[in-house]
Design an enzyme around this catalytic site. Structure first.
Site, PDB file in Angstrom:
ATOM      1  N   SER A   1       0.843  -1.193   0.000  1.00 15.05           N
ATOM      2  CA  SER A   1       0.000   0.000   0.000  1.00 15.05           C
ATOM      3  C   SER A   1       0.875   1.239   0.000  1.00 15.05           C
ATOM      4  O   SER A   1       2.058   1.163  -0.376  1.00 15.05           O
ATOM      5  CB  SER A   1      -0.936  -0.031   1.218  1.00 15.05           C
ATOM      6  OG  SER A   1      -1.943   0.950   1.102  1.00 15.05           O
ATOM      7  N   ASN A   2       0.340   2.365   0.379  1.00 13.30           N
ATOM      8  CA  ASN A   2       1.127   3.599   0.457  1.00 13.30           C
ATOM      9  C   ASN A   2       0.576   4.464   1.585  1.00 13.30           C
ATOM     10  O   ASN A   2      -0.408   4.098   2.228  1.00 13.30           O
ATOM     11  CB  ASN A   2       1.110   4.343  -0.888  1.00 13.30           C
ATOM     12  CG  ASN A   2      -0.297   4.689  -1.300  1.00 13.30           C
ATOM     13  OD1 ASN A   2      -0.972   5.465  -0.642  1.00 13.30           O
ATOM     14  ND2 ASN A   2      -0.768   4.079  -2.391  1.00 13.30           N
ATOM     15  N   ALA A   3       1.228   5.616   1.787  1.00 13.18           N
ATOM     16  CA  ALA A   3       0.946   6.414   2.989  1.00 13.18           C
ATOM     17  C   ALA A   3      -0.207   7.409   2.826  1.00 13.18           C
ATOM     18  O   ALA A   3      -0.367   8.286   3.679  1.00 13.18           O
ATOM     19  CB  ALA A   3       2.214   7.153   3.404  1.00 13.18           C
TER      20      ALA A   3
END
Ligand code: CTP
Length: 216
Positions: free
Chosen positions: A20-22
């Site tokens: 995923s990412n932030a």
């Protein structure tokens, strides 16, 4: 009706591990809220975030990029969506295979094969050409004037590649920041600096811009 994508996507490798990412989802949620405040009907298709749905906005929660595309596609077929704003930080890649359960680390492969995810915004724009489509481009602004010019050029190229009316450029620092610098980059014509703003203020500015500009 507006359709806004927001938040990150999660691409599961097994039942607990994911890529995923932030992205916090705050920008997409602020945009959906601002359109709702202007009396627009808004559908918010959101990846996993820890934000409550804004008032006057219908939220549909999704997990992966494939699911986000399927849900958006379905809503564009069924609902009178006219404006599409892609704010989601969609994962570009997903694991080629998903393991069941939670394999131990000894059972996990040493390397994970990744396959590209579809481009949600571009796919919808192609399938539903009547949509007015807008997006965000998070780019490394590099050093000084030259770095910024190069980022603006990349944003304009991205805008045209996805057949958008305009894209909003922001620097990498915007991801966690309360306030950051933004540029409005239309597919044709010059970019406009929007200055340093918080996400709520930017969202209101963007919604008013879209509503004020006649559809091409
Ligand atoms: N986007 C999307 N689906 C993807 C990737 C991006 O809908 N798989 C949308 C984002 O919501 C955003 C815009 O496209 O509005 C630009 O996202 P960005 O990640 O900057 O674009 P990429 O095409 O992934 O560009 P890059 O090659 O720089 O990774």
């Amino acid at each position: 009706m507006w359709l806004v994508t927001a938040g990150p996507t999660r691409e599961y490798l097994d039942e607990v591990r994911f890529l995923s990412n932030a992205s916090s989802g705050r920008m997409g949620y602020a945009l959906a809220a601002a359109a709702g405040e202007r009396g627009e009907e808004v559908l918010l298709v959101s990846g996993p975030v820890s934000l409550p749905p804004p008032e006057r906005v219908s939220r549909i929660e999704v997990v992966s990029a494939l699911e986000m595309l399927e849900v958006c596609r379905d809503r564009c077929r069924r609902d009178p969506v006219r404006i599409l704003f892609g704010v989601a930080a969609v994962c570009d890649l997903r694991p080629a295979a998903r393991f069941s359960g939670k394999p131990s680390k000894a059972e996990l492969p040493g390397k994970i094969d990744l396959v590209p995810n579809p481009d949600v915004l571009k796919s919808l724009r192609t399938e539903f050409p009547h949509l007015r489509a807008f997006g965000f481009a998070l780019e490394d602004l590099g050093e000084g004037e030259a770095g910024r010019e190069a980022a603006l050029e990349r944003a304009r190229t991205k805008c045209r590649r996805k057949s958008l009316e305009a894209i909003v450029l922001n620097g990498l620092g915007a991801m966690d920041a309360g306030s950051a610098e933004y540029w409005w980059v239309p597919a044709r014509g010059g970019a406009e600096a929007l200055g340093a703003r918080n996400k709520e203020d930017l969202a209101r500015n963007l919604v008013d811009r879209v509503l004020a500009e006649p559809a091409p």
